[in-house]
Scaffold this active site. Structure first.
Site, PDB file in Angstrom:
ATOM      1  CG  ASN A 153     -25.764 -23.598  -0.316  1.00 18.06           C
ATOM      2  OD1 ASN A 153     -25.281 -24.682   0.000  1.00 18.06           O
ATOM      3  ND2 ASN A 153     -25.350 -22.464   0.202  1.00 18.06           N
ATOM      4  CG  HIS A 207     -51.278 -31.923  -7.861  1.00 15.07           C
ATOM      5  ND1 HIS A 207     -50.795 -33.044  -8.493  1.00 15.07           N
ATOM      6  CD2 HIS A 207     -50.290 -31.518  -7.017  1.00 15.07           C
ATOM      7  CE1 HIS A 207     -49.582 -33.314  -8.046  1.00 15.07           C
ATOM      8  NE2 HIS A 207     -49.250 -32.402  -7.159  1.00 15.07           N
ATOM      9  N   GLY A 219     -31.965 -18.411   1.276  1.00 18.24           N
ATOM     10  CA  GLY A 219     -32.238 -19.767   1.723  1.00 18.24           C
ATOM     11  C   GLY A 219     -33.706 -20.021   1.997  1.00 18.24           C
ATOM     12  CB  ALA A 279     -33.801 -16.007   3.798  1.00 21.79           C
ATOM     13  NE  ARG A 338     -33.592  -1.693  -1.107  1.00 21.13           N
ATOM     14  CZ  ARG A 338     -32.456  -1.670  -1.815  1.00 21.13           C
ATOM     15  NH1 ARG A 338     -32.418  -1.044  -2.982  1.00 21.13           N
ATOM     16  NH2 ARG A 338     -31.377  -2.291  -1.371  1.00 21.13           N
TER      17      ARG A 338
END
Length: 600
Positions: free
Chosen positions: A488, A518, A545, A563, A586
């Protein structure tokens, strides 16, 4: 009679995301939000004319700062006197209701769609169902907040920046964290605190009050004009290619308070007060960073800021009545020399990050960070001190790299330490910048070229794969996307080594996959030395998301990542994992094959 996908969606039942009726609606909305993303912040009449075409309802004196993203638009209902700041995203497969006098910070995300937990239910077709989200009137949602499906946030609430809201929040609550939890109720002392910051001196203007930590009006004309000028310059900056390094640097020097030799900011970038940004020698801000720098943000020398990092100096009153008078106060942020801030971190006002410190990817920094420490998590906590042993370990690893005749690119691909600032590496990134920038400018008129352009960027682009623009990566040649995988919008992939994404995977919006490491050795880091580890996303995995994945992580087949999670360790096959740091909660079982709607 067989129900259409739209009817199933409206009833909260499973439907096919790519059914033609829904695709047609999303294509129309995509065209409008793409147009909105190119609109100027202060072209208010034009912005609102587009917003009214996109959303079902937006009340009187409400405003959305572009860019703004939604899928359908006709499920979004916004009340009166509500302000939605820069770069918010509403996946509005179900109804999104936002009340009156709501203040939503930058980069906030409301997600209503849920894919089934079991991969077999989303393999043949990308199926989902959706649960409505409600934000009550008189609430303040801090920047970088994620609100998950089915959540109701009550009236007069305050949600702390960087929180992930997974459960309902009752009225009059202050709630923070990942997962977001209520820490206390709004009370009279909150009003009294703001009263203590009021400077009763008519000789002092709003600019003075702003710069000295007093309460001021965000609608003051002088303040407004500074924001207007700054945003205008930032919009010009964002139109310049990241490959035009010297041109960008010269232009930045014309409007920021201080930009020392070698300092640079990559676009897209957003800030509101040019006079409140100072960057020291060789400091670098990577893609997609946001600064609400109402107070000064000072970055010392050799500060390295990863992608999608947010700096929030602005503070609104907790008391809603005071907030609705547009009262604001601000606290400065100071980042001292040689600091490395990992991607997707959030830094709050009043914080000082000490010399040589490291802020882990996805951390939410709410308190000062001591020099020479590593902090991680939400809220950020000290993981450990940086010691001489870290430099010694780096030197030992460097000594083991026997083939000094390898190119920097070959060292990178071999997982060895290499110089990212070598001219050959800079050139590769600049060439790729041009491709990803063109891809991110795709409009509804050029949508037919999208897959062809994606194939020109990434190494492998599977059949029926879909990368929704905008999309950013460093090299492209290290990204492999399997068949029927959907990535997305607004993904940032630092593909300094391979990023392998399997078949039938789903990656939510604003996700960051960061392959670069780094060194803890300050001198080496300042020279541009880094190394990279491969990231693997298994077949059928679903990342929600705004998920952050750090170098070297493998996410197993069919697994589900919640998310807003920050994935710091390998995740096995067939599990559900959430949080910062991401933990398995789970196993996925045969029971998850049952239509999830039956369990609602």
């Amino acid at each position: 009679m067989t129900k259409t996908a739209r009817q199933l969606q409206e009833e909260g039942l499973l439907y096919d995301v790519f059914e033609q009726e829904l695709t047609d609606i999303k294509d129309r909305t995509y065209g409008l939000v793409s147009e909105l993303s190119r609109a100027s912040y202060f072209d208010t009449e034009y912005v609102m004319s587009l917003v009214r075409k996109i959303v079902a309802k937006i009340g009187q004196d409400s405003y959305i700062v572009p860019p703004f993203r939604c899928d359908y638009g006709d499920h979004v209902f916004i009340g009166n006197n509500t302000y939605i700041n820069y770069n918010c995203c509403f996946l509005d497969s179900a109804k999104v209701t936002i009340g009156d006098y709501v203040y939503m910070g930058p980069n906030c995300n409301i997600f209503t769609p849920c894919h089934p937990i079991h991969h077999e239910l989303r393999k043949e077709k990308v199926t989902e169902y959706a649960l409505p989200v409600t934000v009550g009137s008189h609430s303040w949602i801090g920047g970088d907040v994620v609100i998950t499906p089915g959540v109701t946030i009550g009236e007069n609430c305050v949600i702390g920046a960087g929180s992930v809201v997974t459960k309902d929040i009752p009225d009059n609550s202050i709630a923070v964290g990942n997962p977001c939890k209520v820490i206390r109720q709004v009370n009279d002392k909150d009003r009294e605190y703001i009263n203590s910051l009021i400077l009763d001196d008519e000789t002092k203007n709003s600019k003075y009050k702003q710069e000295h930590g007093y309460v001021y009006s965000a609608k003051d004309e002088a303040i407004f004009n500074i924001v207007k000028d700054t945003v205008h310059y930032v919009e010009i900056l964002n139109k310049l290619s990241n490959s035009e390094i010297q041109r960008r640097r010269d232009f930045l020097r014309t409007f920021v308070a201080k930009l020392d030799e070698g300092a640079m900011i990559n676009s897209p970038f957003y800030m509101e007060f040019a006079n409140h940004l100072e960057m020291g020698v060789n400091s670098f801000i990577n893609y997609d960073c946001i600064m609400l720098n109402n107070a000064m943000v000072k970055l010392g020398d050799n500060v390295l800021v990863g992608p999608k990092v947010s700096f929030y100096t602005a503070m609104h009153p907790i008391d809603a009545k005071q907030r609705e008078q547009w009262l604001v106060y601000a606290k400065p942020i100071t980042v001292e020399d040689n600091v490395w801030i990992g991607g997707s971190a959030t830094i709050l006002g009043g914080v000082t990050i000490g010399k040589n410190a490291i802020v882990g990817a996805g951390a939410v920094v709410t308190k000062d960070v001591e020099p020479n420490t590593i902090v991680v998590g939400n809220p950020a906590r000290v993981l450990r001190k940086i010691t001489a042993e870290d430099s010694k370990k780096y030197q030992e690893e460097l000594a083991k790299q026997k083939d000094i005749n390898k190119s920097e690119f070959d060292k990178m691909m071999a997982g060895q330490w290499y110089n990212a600032m070598d001219y050959s590496m800079l050139k590769l990134r600049q060439e790729n910048n041009k491709k990803t920038e063109a891809y991110s400018r795709i409009t509804i008129n050029t949508l037919s070229y999208k897959d062809r352009m994606a194939k020109a960027i990434v190494k492998e682009f599977g059949e029926n794969a879909n990368i929704i623009p905008p999309f950013t990566c460093d090299y492209g040649c290290n990204v492999k996307v399997g068949n029927n995988t959907v990535i997305n919008h607004s993904g940032v992939f630092l593909d300094t080594n391979e990023i392998n994404i399997g078949k039938h995977a789903l990656i939510g919006p604003k996700s960051g996959l960061y392959g670069a490491i780094h060194p803890f050795d300050v001198e080496a880091r300042n020279e541009g030395i880094e190394k990279a580890k491969t990231i693997n996303i298994g077949d059928g995995a679903w990342l929600g998301g705004k998920v952050t994945v750090v170098p070297g992580v493998s996410i197993g087949k069919h697994s589900v990542i919640g998310a807003g999670s920050v994935v710091t360790k390998d995740i096995p096959d067939d599990v559900v994992a959430v949080g910062n740091p991401c933990r398995v909660i789970r196993k996925i079982t045969e029971d998850d094959k049952i239509n999830p709607i039956r369990k609602k």
